[in-house]
Scaffold this active site. Structure first.
Site, PDB file in Angstrom:
ATOM      1  N   SER A  54     -12.029  -5.774 -24.262  1.00  0.00           N
ATOM      2  CA  SER A  54     -10.848  -6.113 -23.465  1.00  0.00           C
ATOM      3  C   SER A  54      -9.661  -6.354 -24.394  1.00  0.00           C
ATOM      4  CB  SER A  54     -11.136  -7.355 -22.621  1.00  0.00           C
ATOM      5  OG  SER A  54     -12.122  -7.052 -21.665  1.00  0.00           O
ATOM      6  N   HIS A  56      -6.925  -4.401 -24.090  1.00  0.00           N
ATOM      7  CA  HIS A  56      -6.166  -3.142 -24.083  1.00  0.00           C
ATOM      8  C   HIS A  56      -5.651  -2.828 -22.682  1.00  0.00           C
ATOM      9  CE1 HIS A  56      -7.740  -2.551 -28.062  1.00  0.00           C
ATOM     10  NE2 HIS A  56      -8.988  -2.470 -27.639  1.00  0.00           N
ATOM     11  N   ASP A 109     -18.818   0.402 -30.180  1.00  0.00           N
ATOM     12  CA  ASP A 109     -18.837   1.089 -28.883  1.00  0.00           C
ATOM     13  C   ASP A 109     -19.824   2.252 -28.897  1.00  0.00           C
ATOM     14  OD1 ASP A 109     -16.643  -0.215 -27.253  1.00  0.00           O
ATOM     15  OD2 ASP A 109     -15.500   0.319 -29.025  1.00  0.00           O
ATOM     16  N   HIS A 215      -6.268  -2.607 -32.494  1.00  0.00           N
ATOM     17  CA  HIS A 215      -6.723  -3.991 -32.663  1.00  0.00           C
ATOM     18  C   HIS A 215      -5.902  -4.672 -33.744  1.00  0.00           C
ATOM     19  CE1 HIS A 215     -10.105  -1.383 -31.491  1.00  0.00           C
ATOM     20  NE2 HIS A 215     -10.331  -2.335 -30.615  1.00  0.00           N
TER      21      HIS A 215
END
Lengths: 329, 329
Positions: A54, A56, A109, A215
């Site tokens: 989260s 983004h 991911d 990030h």
């Protein structure tokens, strides 16, 4: 840290509750906040599932709905969702035509989506998005990072899925869109992760981070703040250099805000980037401008270019109805 | 000052060029940047025109298009447009059914729209929006300020205009929506106007400005930063107190970001405000969450509540196709 929150441990769950309530006509929140899914599924359509850390927003949950994703799995801020989230999402939205995972290229991911694929019994394909030309590897990634181009992949593949294309064809299309898409970003300030409580990195009063990741991870170089035109020139040159001879014909130009930059500046950057792209020989035939793949409150933006063709342009134009992106049916 | 700009004198014109290019299927930029107008007009429909200082993007130009405005006049940042802009816009989009001006209640805007009305030969009506319950008068306004509720007025009156209602009826409807709409805002940081080059006001590291205006002008009081729930409680109490016995039935709850606050926090505020509103006896039947009436890069948000009824709800739901707000036809 100045944020509109209650406890740092409740940010994600309270935000998801607000999101699901605000868009109840389109989405539903899964049990234990594992995923956001479409309120109504289309039986027999391949299920498109994405997810990631989260922070983004609106990516990815904002792109769940007709014409884009079937479900999105939100991790904690800047942290991958866990495999059981993707497995639960797949179980909830798979309707007999298999599952396509759309994954941004970060090590966490990729690993977790791979583990999720192993948990599932039905057919699964995965498209990995790695559109960021700034650096080859970075803090959280081996190979190029996946950034704002992910929206383009989700939109175009989502339209094709809605049109009934099968899983193998969607996987090939996703890879093709990714191959035709390049991005690069610039940060003017850091973001602040709620749980950390302080800026992720420090930038001097007159510095910018050219090639920053979503990030706040380092880019190519830290340099004095330049004019919008010079920034656009450098970013478009990097994108065009990487596209090479492919930068001919019609392009989608997507100016993405990182969250802290006013829309006024994003449109100004669109103006600046458009003329640069045309200098390199492409024509800007489609545009998207706004905060779509953010880094919390980071100031700055990224430029994404997707080279279109007769197949991709109509899929970009196709109707879509999600919380964050809508075009009329 | 860290901004994605070239010269400070070119911010507005370059941004408008980018905006018009990005949304060429919906809008056209008028000569000398006087206005943004719909690319296609509907003959015989009353013309809705708004405008105001820039720096609140997407307001107002982002709401030009089917189902909302016919034209918007952008002033310099936080500066009213001039009467000749509104007159030129009216000339360009009036098609025989008169002109309705929608004006936020600031002294400069009201004066200039009044002068514009005098320049026009055809019928003109004006709706003044003054939804901000925070203060009675402020730096730039006599009486309450017009803030995010303006979007609700433009959307609902825009839908009614599209349905063919006449000028007098639209004027009455606009006044009615304004009367049923209340807002209040909170700032966590200042904004920075490009031409000034430094923050408009100073807020300590642990302070917030409760009741702030959309130009960073003072609100009710400067207090220590509180939790999202406490902030929502105070703002909704102010709104509900002002609505009095009218806070019964179905409400539209609109959480508006001022530009520098992540979407994640806006959805969290939606969650917090929703439960507060329900405590006061209304049901949240419609929702809007996002950066719609911004103050450049200011962090913070406003809460807007519009009490709906059987007339207003379908107009809110009606199709709209503008750069910043879209719902399917």
């Amino acid at each position: 840290m100045k944020k509109l929150i209650n406890g740092v441990d409740d940010v994600l769950s309270e935000s998801l509750s607000g999101f699901a309530a605000a868009h109840a006509e389109i989405v539903t929140l899964g049990a234990e906040n594992k995923f956001i899914r479409r309120a109504r599924l289309t039986p027999g359509k391949a299920a498109l599932i994405s997810g990631g850390g989260s922070g983004h927003e609106p990516l990815h949950a904002g792109f769940v709905g007709y014409g884009m994703l079937d479900a999105a799995c939100p991790g904690q801020v800047f942290t991958s969702p866990t495999p059981d989230q993707m497995a639960a999402a797949a179980e909830a939205v798979e309707t007999g035509a298999g599952v396509l995972f759309i994954v941004k290229n970060y090590s966490g991911d990729r690993m977790n989506f791979e583990m999720a694929a192993e948990l599932l019994s039905g057919p699964v394909e995965t498209v990995v998005v790695d559109d960021d030309v700034a650096v080859e590897s970075s803090t959280f990634s081996a190979g190029r990072r996946g950034v704002a181009g992910t929206v383009v992949v989700e939109k175009i593949v989502g339209a094709a899925a809605e049109a009934g294309r099968n899983l193998a064809s969607l996987k090939a299309l996703g890879d093709q869109v990714n191959a035709r898409t390049r991005s690069m970003g610039v940060a003017l300030t850091s973001c602040t992760v709620p749980a950390a409580g302080r800026p992720t990195f420090q930038l001097g009063e007159t510095e910018m981070e050219m090639g920053v990741g979503i990030h706040g991870e380092p880019g190519r170089r830290r340099v004095p703040l330049a004019s919008a035109n010079r920034i656009a020139e450098e970013m478009v040159a990097a994108i065009a250099g990487d596209l090479g001879h492919e930068i001919r014909g019609e392009a989608l130009l997507f100016i993405n805000g990182f969250g802290g930059t006013p829309l006024m500046e994003l449109y100004l950057m669109h103006h600046a980037a458009r003329s640069q792209i045309e200098k390199h020989g492409a024509r800007v035939a489609r545009a998207l401008v706004g905060n779509y793949v953010t880094s919390l409150d980071m100031a700055g933006c990224s430029i994404t270019v997707t080279m279109l063709d007769d197949e991709l342009a109509p899929l970009w134009d196709a109707p879509v109805e999600t919380p964050a992106l809508r075009k009329g049916r």
